[in-house]
Design a protein around this motif. Structure first.
Motif, PDB file in Angstrom:
ATOM      1  N   LEU A  13       0.874  -1.161   0.000  1.00 57.66           N
ATOM      2  CA  LEU A  13       0.000   0.000   0.000  1.00 57.66           C
ATOM      3  C   LEU A  13       0.912   1.212   0.000  1.00 57.66           C
ATOM      4  O   LEU A  13       1.729   1.382   0.910  1.00 57.66           O
ATOM      5  N   ALA A  15       1.060   5.194   0.179  1.00 62.31           N
ATOM      6  CA  ALA A  15       0.225   6.320   0.589  1.00 62.31           C
ATOM      7  C   ALA A  15       0.133   7.349  -0.533  1.00 62.31           C
ATOM      8  O   ALA A  15       1.144   7.730  -1.125  1.00 62.31           O
ATOM      9  N   TRP A 147      -4.820   5.214  -0.713  1.00 64.98           N
ATOM     10  CA  TRP A 147      -3.773   4.222  -0.974  1.00 64.98           C
ATOM     11  C   TRP A 147      -3.783   3.780  -2.428  1.00 64.98           C
ATOM     12  O   TRP A 147      -4.836   3.666  -3.039  1.00 64.98           O
TER      13      TRP A 147
END
Length: 190
Positions: A13, A15, A147
Motif C-alpha cells: 500500500l 500512501a 492508498w
C-alpha cells in the motif's frame, strides 16, 4: 469488484500524496495478511532511533543495516514483528520458526534460535507495532484514494533508511503513477 480486491500478502500500500495522517504520510506498507475480517501489514520506511540490540539482543547484529527497529504502524507498538527475505530454495513451511508470507518473504518467530535460522536468511528487519484495518475499512480508504495498491518485491522489506522507498516504488510503476514520485514532501517547496 471490491476496492481492496488486489490487496494480498506481499502487496504494497503506497500512501497517496494527499494522505495526511501522520502515521502514514509518504509510507509504504507491506501486507502480511489479508482476510475478510481485516488486513495486517507493516510500514517499511519508518526507522526509529532504537537499536534492535537494545530490545532483542540475540537478533541485534543479525538485522539488515541500519540495525534499528522500524515503526511498523500505530497498532500495538510494544509488539515486535520480524520479516525476512529468505535465500533462494528455502521453503518456510518446512522450517520451524518461519511463517511464509509471499514468495521469499517470511515472518520470523523472534523466540526461535537465531543461529538456526540465519543460514536461510539473506536479510531481515524488525518492526515495532503494525498497521491494521478492520472489515471494510481498507476498502473504504482505497476507494477514497488514500492508498495505491501495487506489487511488492522481497527487497522492499530490506531497503535502508536513507532510501526514498515511497518514490522508488512509485517510479517502478510506470506512467502515470511514476509521476507521483516527484511530488514534494511539502508543496510549499515546489
Amino acid at each position: 469488484m471490491r476496492p481492496d480486491a488486489e490487496v494480498e500478502p506481499g502487496s504494497l500500500l503506497v500512501a497517496a500524496p494527499s494522505l495526511n495522517d501522520p502515521n502514514f504520510t509518504r509510507t509504504v506498507v507491506y501486507i502480511i495478511d489479508q482476510r475478510p475480517e481485516g488486513t495486517l501489514g507493516v510500514v517499511l520506511n519508518r526507522p526509529s532511533e532504537v537499536a534492535v540490540v537494545d530490545v532483542l539482543p540475540p537478533w541485534g547484529d543479525r538485522v539488515t543495516k541500519p540495525q534499528c527497529i522500524y515503526v511498523g504502524g500505530p497498532v500495538e507498538q510494544k509488539t515486535a514483528l520480524c520479516l525476512a527475505a529468505l535465500k533462494a530454495g528455502t521453503d518456510p513451511s518446512e522450517v520451524e520458526g518461519l511463517v511464509g508470507v509471499q514468495g521469499p518473504v517470511a515472518l520470523i518467530d523472534l523466540d526461535a534460535e537465531p543461529d538456526d535460522l540465519m543460514p536461510l536468511v539473506r536479510g531481515l528487519r524488525v518492526f515495532a507495532g503494525y498497521s491494521g484495518w478492520g472489515e471494510g475499512q481498507l476498502a473504504g480508504e482505497i476507494e477514497r484514494g488514500d492508498w495505491m495498491v501495487v506489487t511488492g518485491l522481497a527487497d522492499d522489506v530490506l531497503v535502508g533508511a536513507n532510501v526514498d522507498l515511497w518514490g522508488r516504488v512509485l517510479r517502478r510503476q510506470g506512467m502515470p503513477l511514476a509521476l507521483l514520485s516527484t511530488y514534494p514532501k511539502d508543496v510549499r517547496d515546489n
